[in-house]
Design an enzyme around this catalytic site. Structure first.
Site, PDB file in Angstrom:
ATOM      1  N   SER A  65      63.312 -98.654  62.998  1.00  0.00           N
ATOM      2  CA  SER A  65      64.636 -97.938  63.432  1.00  0.00           C
ATOM      3  C   SER A  65      65.779 -98.858  63.440  1.00  0.00           C
ATOM      4  CB  SER A  65      64.544 -97.612  64.940  1.00  0.00           C
ATOM      5  OG  SER A  65      63.587 -96.454  65.028  1.00  0.00           O
TER       6      SER A  65
HETATM    7  N1  SAH Z   1      59.229 -97.060  66.818  1.00  0.00           N
HETATM    8  C1  SAH Z   1      59.020 -97.428  65.253  1.00  0.00           C
HETATM    9  C2  SAH Z   1      59.904 -96.696  64.472  1.00  0.00           C
HETATM   10  C3  SAH Z   1      58.841 -95.579  63.804  1.00  0.00           C
HETATM   11  S1  SAH Z   1      59.472 -94.281  62.824  1.00  0.00           S
HETATM   12  C4  SAH Z   1      59.570 -98.752  64.891  1.00  0.00           C
HETATM   13  O1  SAH Z   1      60.020 -99.514  65.972  1.00  0.00           O
HETATM   14  O2  SAH Z   1      59.069 -99.293  64.024  1.00  0.00           O
HETATM   15  C5  SAH Z   1      58.765 -93.021  63.461  1.00  0.00           C
HETATM   16  C6  SAH Z   1      57.004 -92.922  63.702  1.00  0.00           C
HETATM   17  O3  SAH Z   1      56.783 -91.763  64.269  1.00  0.00           O
HETATM   18  C7  SAH Z   1      56.540 -93.118  62.123  1.00  0.00           C
HETATM   19  O4  SAH Z   1      55.571 -94.202  61.919  1.00  0.00           O
HETATM   20  C8  SAH Z   1      55.596 -91.543  62.292  1.00  0.00           C
HETATM   21  O5  SAH Z   1      54.378 -91.935  61.418  1.00  0.00           O
HETATM   22  C9  SAH Z   1      55.447 -91.413  63.551  1.00  0.00           C
HETATM   23  N2  SAH Z   1      55.120 -90.133  64.054  1.00  0.00           N
HETATM   24  C10 SAH Z   1      55.652 -88.815  63.624  1.00  0.00           C
HETATM   25  N3  SAH Z   1      55.250 -87.897  64.265  1.00  0.00           N
HETATM   26  C11 SAH Z   1      54.199 -88.369  65.026  1.00  0.00           C
HETATM   27  C12 SAH Z   1      53.536 -87.698  66.176  1.00  0.00           C
HETATM   28  N4  SAH Z   1      53.282 -86.484  66.321  1.00  0.00           N
HETATM   29  N5  SAH Z   1      52.563 -88.536  67.007  1.00  0.00           N
HETATM   30  C13 SAH Z   1      52.903 -90.052  67.041  1.00  0.00           C
HETATM   31  N6  SAH Z   1      53.646 -90.532  65.815  1.00  0.00           N
HETATM   32  C14 SAH Z   1      54.501 -89.743  65.067  1.00  0.00           C
END
Ligand code: SAH
Length: 216
Positions: A65
């Site tokens: 993010s």
């Molecule tokens: N917090 C992260 C940002 C990740 S982007 C960071 O600091 O890098 C969003 C993430 O959510 C992705 O890795 C995606 O695979 C995950 N995601 C999507 N749907 C999800 C779900 N139902 N449960 C858990 N993770 C999920």
């Protein structure tokens, strides 16, 4: 070997200054961003972008993010040391590291198996040790509920009810809700048996998948 020299620290200080200019006020959050070496979450080819205020690809079609977004979500949660926090969407682990720097006890859940395994193996090498969970976080993680705070780092079509029900009273949930292109940030506060919702425009996240997310 992880290198974090004066150059990276200088870039990080500049990033903190930019976030302050953009309206982030919580000194503890700014200090956490000043401490976590964001560049080590980047592939070599993207290293020069590590301290720009932008989201970047981390593989598997997912992103780390934007720093402003991380700061904004974290600030709204008013994290206190010892808070039990559930994060949906571990991704790179950067957001989890920020929460740990603030003294939270962090449960982080990732749906993508490869990312889950990669971050579970990598993040502790930096000294950050959340509880790593794999699976569909749109349903929360009832086994360790209730949580003081819940943060969703992927865009949801609706506020997942499971998450509201796994929140302590008092407690706070922050979740981006909208369509696949754009979401508003929803801050749900539970207090004295009631829930209140505030919204903030506009953010863009990768989609939340799973039962209470978008169908593939
Ligand atoms: N917090 C992260 C940002 C990740 S982007 C960071 O600091 O890098 C969003 C993430 O959510 C992705 O890795 C995606 O695979 C995950 N995601 C999507 N749907 C999800 C779900 N139902 N449960 C858990 N993770 C999920």
């Amino acid at each position: 070997m992880i290198v974090d020299n004066y150059r990276q620290r200088g870039l990080r200080n500049k990033l903190v200054k930019k976030l302050r200019e953009k309206g982030i006020k919580d000194e503890a959050v700014l200090a956490a961003i000043g401490r976590v070496p964001r560049h080590v979450f980047f592939d070599d080819a993207l290293l020069i972008h590590a301290y720009e205020d932008k989201a970047f690809p981390i593989g598997e079609g997912q992103t780390i993010s934007q720093p402003y977004t991380v700061a904004f979500q974290t600030e709204r949660l008013e994290i206190k040391p010892g808070d039990r926090v559930l994060e949906i969407g571990t991704g790179s682990g950067y957001q989890a590291a920020i929460l740990l720097e603030l003294g939270a006890q962090v449960y982080t859940i990732e749906y993508n198996q490869k990312l889950y395994a990669r971050t579970r193996d990598f993040l502790p090498t930096l000294g950050y040790k959340p509880f790593f969970l794999s699976g569909d976080g749109s349903k929360g993680y009832p086994a360790k509920a209730p949580y003081d705070k819940i943060i969703v780092t992927a865009g949801a079509p609706v506020i997942p009810d499971a998450l509201v029900s796994q929140l302590k009273d008092p407690g706070k949930l922050i979740v981006p809700v909208g369509n696949l292109e754009k979401q508003a940030m929803y801050l749900v506060t539970k207090k004295n048996g009631k829930t209140e919702t505030e919204t903030f425009d506009h953010f863009a996240f990768v989609p939340l998948l799973g039962e209470q997310g978008w169908k593939k």
